[in-house]
Design a protein around this motif. Sequence first.
Motif, PDB file in Angstrom:
ATOM      1  N   GLN A  70       1.586   6.304  -3.104  1.00  0.00           N
ATOM      2  CA  GLN A  70       1.518   6.901  -1.783  1.00  0.00           C
ATOM      3  C   GLN A  70       0.825   8.250  -1.892  1.00  0.00           C
ATOM      4  O   GLN A  70       1.130   9.074  -2.767  1.00  0.00           O
ATOM      5  CB  GLN A  70       2.922   7.079  -1.202  1.00  0.00           C
ATOM      6  CG  GLN A  70       2.901   7.613   0.202  1.00  0.00           C
ATOM      7  CD  GLN A  70       4.291   7.628   0.809  1.00  0.00           C
ATOM      8  OE1 GLN A  70       5.257   7.149   0.227  1.00  0.00           O
ATOM      9  NE2 GLN A  70       4.392   8.197   1.990  1.00  0.00           N
ATOM     10  N   LEU A  71      -0.141   8.486  -0.984  1.00  0.00           N
ATOM     11  CA  LEU A  71      -0.840   9.766  -0.900  1.00  0.00           C
ATOM     12  C   LEU A  71      -0.545  10.396   0.449  1.00  0.00           C
ATOM     13  O   LEU A  71      -0.471   9.701   1.462  1.00  0.00           O
ATOM     14  CB  LEU A  71      -2.359   9.560  -1.031  1.00  0.00           C
ATOM     15  CG  LEU A  71      -2.864   8.928  -2.328  1.00  0.00           C
ATOM     16  CD1 LEU A  71      -4.362   8.674  -2.225  1.00  0.00           C
ATOM     17  CD2 LEU A  71      -2.582   9.857  -3.506  1.00  0.00           C
ATOM     18  N   CYS A  72      -0.419  11.690   0.460  1.00  0.00           N
ATOM     19  CA  CYS A  72      -0.216  12.399   1.717  1.00  0.00           C
ATOM     20  C   CYS A  72      -1.510  13.146   2.027  1.00  0.00           C
ATOM     21  O   CYS A  72      -2.038  13.873   1.183  1.00  0.00           O
ATOM     22  CB  CYS A  72       0.932  13.407   1.602  1.00  0.00           C
ATOM     23  SG  CYS A  72       2.518  12.602   1.364  1.00  0.00           S
ATOM     24  N   VAL A  73      -2.003  12.940   3.230  1.00  0.00           N
ATOM     25  CA  VAL A  73      -3.275  13.547   3.632  1.00  0.00           C
ATOM     26  C   VAL A  73      -3.078  14.231   4.971  1.00  0.00           C
ATOM     27  O   VAL A  73      -2.470  13.674   5.881  1.00  0.00           O
ATOM     28  CB  VAL A  73      -4.375  12.466   3.757  1.00  0.00           C
ATOM     29  CG1 VAL A  73      -5.676  13.089   4.191  1.00  0.00           C
ATOM     30  CG2 VAL A  73      -4.537  11.709   2.470  1.00  0.00           C
ATOM     31  N   VAL A 123      -2.296   2.301  11.284  1.00  0.00           N
ATOM     32  CA  VAL A 123      -3.052   3.488  10.852  1.00  0.00           C
ATOM     33  C   VAL A 123      -3.231   3.471   9.332  1.00  0.00           C
ATOM     34  O   VAL A 123      -4.323   3.775   8.827  1.00  0.00           O
ATOM     35  CB  VAL A 123      -2.347   4.777  11.318  1.00  0.00           C
ATOM     36  CG1 VAL A 123      -2.986   6.010  10.711  1.00  0.00           C
ATOM     37  CG2 VAL A 123      -2.350   4.857  12.843  1.00  0.00           C
ATOM     38  N   ALA A 124      -2.212   3.099   8.602  1.00  0.00           N
ATOM     39  CA  ALA A 124      -2.296   3.089   7.134  1.00  0.00           C
ATOM     40  C   ALA A 124      -3.374   2.110   6.667  1.00  0.00           C
ATOM     41  O   ALA A 124      -4.173   2.417   5.769  1.00  0.00           O
ATOM     42  CB  ALA A 124      -0.948   2.730   6.530  1.00  0.00           C
ATOM     43  N   GLU A 125      -3.405   0.927   7.301  1.00  0.00           N
ATOM     44  CA  GLU A 125      -4.430  -0.064   6.923  1.00  0.00           C
ATOM     45  C   GLU A 125      -5.826   0.442   7.262  1.00  0.00           C
ATOM     46  O   GLU A 125      -6.768   0.262   6.498  1.00  0.00           O
ATOM     47  CB  GLU A 125      -4.154  -1.410   7.620  1.00  0.00           C
ATOM     48  CG  GLU A 125      -5.160  -2.497   7.281  1.00  0.00           C
ATOM     49  CD  GLU A 125      -5.226  -2.837   5.787  1.00  0.00           C
ATOM     50  OE1 GLU A 125      -6.308  -3.257   5.332  1.00  0.00           O
ATOM     51  OE2 GLU A 125      -4.211  -2.671   5.064  1.00  0.00           O
TER      52      GLU A 125
END
Length: 157
Positions: free
Chosen positions: A8-11, A32-34
Amino acid sequence: MKQEPTIQLCVKVPAHTAEQIKKLAAANNIGVAEQLRQFIERGLSVEGYSQNIDFIASIIRQELMAVYHLEDIKAVVEQQTNRIAKMHMKSGKIDAAAFFLLIKVLMNIAHEGTEDQFDQMLNEAVTLGVDYMQKKDFQINSFLQDTDNLRRLADKL
């Protein structure tokens, strides 16, 4: 098929960018993640493609240089350039010969006028010739097809 582990990355993005991503995800019927994953994959593939293009171009350049030696190409181009220059010189010589032959013929035929009149005619003819040579390629055809103008110019002589 074994699924690859994910991280998991936080942007953080500006609010207007987040809204655009949400709208695009909704239009594509995905989350949104896809949508973000697709953007990241596309971005990485474009970068990889760019690096591959540079690598392939360097290989092609190397192979061409191995087959076509730059010095050989320069020699051929120089030879052809010299050939064209010699052809232009021949053309210039024959044009000059025709020009002076025409002057001699006119001198023999035109005994009616004075020497000053003949010199003026010759000077105007040379001026028209210089004007003609200064025309652009796209102007030449219309200039030569305008026979009324050509007659007017010739009458001035």
